[in-house]
Design an enzyme around this catalytic site. Sequence first.
Site, short mmCIF file in Angstrom:
data_model
loop_
_atom_site.label_atom_id
_atom_site.label_comp_id
_atom_site.label_asym_id
_atom_site.label_seq_id
_atom_site.Cartn_x
_atom_site.Cartn_y
_atom_site.Cartn_z
N GLY A 224 -0.41 -26.40 65.13
CA GLY A 224 -1.11 -27.54 64.52
C GLY A 224 -1.48 -27.36 63.07
N PRO A 266 2.51 -22.14 65.61
CA PRO A 266 2.77 -23.25 64.70
C PRO A 266 4.26 -23.60 64.63
CG PRO A 266 2.43 -21.24 63.45
CD PRO A 266 2.19 -20.89 64.91
N GLY A 267 4.52 -24.82 64.29
CA GLY A 267 5.89 -25.27 64.05
C GLY A 267 5.99 -25.79 62.63
N ARG A 268 5.30 -26.93 62.42
CA ARG A 268 5.35 -27.63 61.14
C ARG A 268 5.12 -26.71 59.93
NH1 ARG A 268 3.98 -32.82 60.63
NH2 ARG A 268 3.02 -32.73 62.68
N ARG A 304 9.19 -40.02 61.40
CA ARG A 304 7.75 -39.86 61.16
C ARG A 304 7.09 -41.06 60.45
NH1 ARG A 304 5.60 -36.31 58.50
NH2 ARG A 304 3.89 -35.91 59.91
N TYR A 308 4.44 -42.54 62.91
CA TYR A 308 3.06 -42.10 62.64
C TYR A 308 2.52 -42.61 61.30
CZ TYR A 308 4.78 -38.35 65.78
OH TYR A 308 5.35 -37.62 66.80
N CYS A 335 18.53 -51.59 61.95
CA CYS A 335 18.27 -53.01 62.04
C CYS A 335 16.91 -53.28 62.66
CB CYS A 335 19.40 -53.67 62.85
SG CYS A 335 19.33 -55.45 62.76
N GLU A 336 15.86 -52.92 61.93
CA GLU A 336 14.47 -53.16 62.34
C GLU A 336 13.62 -53.30 61.08
OE1 GLU A 336 12.51 -51.89 65.51
OE2 GLU A 336 14.23 -51.15 66.67
N TYR A 364 10.07 -31.84 62.53
CA TYR A 364 10.07 -33.15 63.21
C TYR A 364 10.92 -34.17 62.46
CZ TYR A 364 6.30 -30.62 65.39
OH TYR A 364 5.58 -29.64 66.04
#
Length: 413
Positions: A224, A266-268, A304, A308, A335-336, A364
Site C-alpha cells: 500500500g 508493496p507493489g506500486r 486507472r 479510480y 468507444c465510451e 496496475y
Amino acid sequence: MFSPKLIASPDTLSNLAAVYGTPLYVYDSSMIRQRCQTLAAAFKGLPVKWLYAIKANDNPHVLKVIKDEGFGFDTVSFEEALLSLKIGQRPEKIFYTENNMTDEEMFAAVEAGVILNIGSYSRLEQFARLKNTRECSIRVNPQIGDGHHAKVDTGNRDSKFGIRLDLIPAAVEMAGEHGVKITGIHIHIGSGIQKPENLTQAMKVLLDIGRVLPDLKRINFGGGFPIPYKEGDAPFSITRFAEAASPLLKEELDRRGGDLVFHFEPGRWIVAPAGLLLTRVNTVKDQGRITFLGTDTGFNHLLRPAMYESYHAVVNVTRAGEEADKTYTIAGNICETGDILAEDRKLPETSNGELLALCDAGAYGMTMASNYNRRSVPSEVLIADDGTPKLIRERETAEAIVDRFLKESFFVK
Ligand SMILES: Cc1ncc(COP(=O)(O)O)c(C=O)c1O
C-alpha cells in the site's frame, strides 16, 4: 515522481516508439532494482523480509528483476502463484493471499507448496479439514482502512477482505481442533495509503492479535505504500515509515525472543514510477469548450483514470522542453465517453503523430489491460541495467487477435 529516469531521455523514448510502435509500455530495470534495494535497506537490524505484490506488474521479466533482488512474491490468485513458480520463485517464498478461492484452487495451492494466506472463516475451516495440511497464515480485517480511492480501501470493517477481528480467536481454535497451526497473520489495509499512521495503527492491531497466537512465525503488514503522481504530492518516505514502525517490531521481537519474521508486500511503490505508457496522437479535435488529443490507447490499456479517477502526468515527448501553454484533454480510442486518460493538461501545442507519455504507469497498468473493443493490449519493453531495450511482450496484430478469439470461442469459419 513522473517516471523521472525515462522522461529524462526523450530521444530514447522516441526511438523505442519508432522501433516497437505504440501503444508501448516502457519499464526501467535499474530503477526497479534501486527501489527494491531502498526497501531492503530500510529496516536495519530487524528480520524484515520483503515480498512484491505481483498484481502490480507481472511481466515475467519484471518479476525476474525483483526476484533477483531477493524478494518473495505475494500472489492473489492461483494463476499468479503458478506464474511465480514457473519463473523460478521458490514455493516457500510465494504467499497466496486468497479471496473467494475455490476448492480446486486450494488443492492446487496446497499441492504446489505455496504459503496460503486465508481470508475467511469458512475457507479456513475447509482448509483445516484437508488431511495433508498442517499450517497456514490468516488475513485479518483490522477495521482500519486507507487507500487512494474508496475502491482500494481493503482494511475498513465493511470491506470484503480478512477475517472479522472478533472471530479470530474462534478461527484459531477451530483450526487447532483440526491440527492446523496458524503460523502467520496478515493485513493489507489498502493501496496508495494516504496516512501512513493508519498503517502503523493497523500494525498495532495485528501485533495485539498475534500476542495470543503461540505458533506464530511470521507477521505480514501488507503493501500500500503510495507514490506521488501529481506535482505537489508528498513522496512517501520509507525511512520515516521505518523509523515509526521499527519500535513496534523490536518490541514484538523481544517479547518472542527473536523467533519471528516480519513481511511487507508493496507493489506500486516498486514499479509505478519505473514505467510509462507511450501513445501517439492521431486526432486533434476542438469540440468548442474542450480540445481533445485522441490517442491510440485507452482505458483498456490504462484503466486507472477511468476506474479510480487517477491522475497520471502527461508529457509530450516529441516536444520535450517546449513551453506548455495549451490546454488539452487526452482521450482514448475506446468507444465510451468515460475513456478519458487525462483532463485539462497543459502541454506544448500538439499535432497528429506526436508522442505522449503517460507517466508512472508501471503499476496496475498492463496487469489491468484488457481486449475490450476487441483491441490488442500494448507491447512492453524493459530497458536493461546497461541501457539496452528488450521487447518483453509483443502486441497481437488485428488478424491474430481476431483469429485467437474465434478459436477460443470454438467458432468454425
Ligand atoms: C493483498 C495485497 N497485498 C499487497 C498489495 C499491493 O498493494 P500496493 O501495490 O498498493 O503496494 C495489494 C494490492 O492492493 C493486495 O491486494
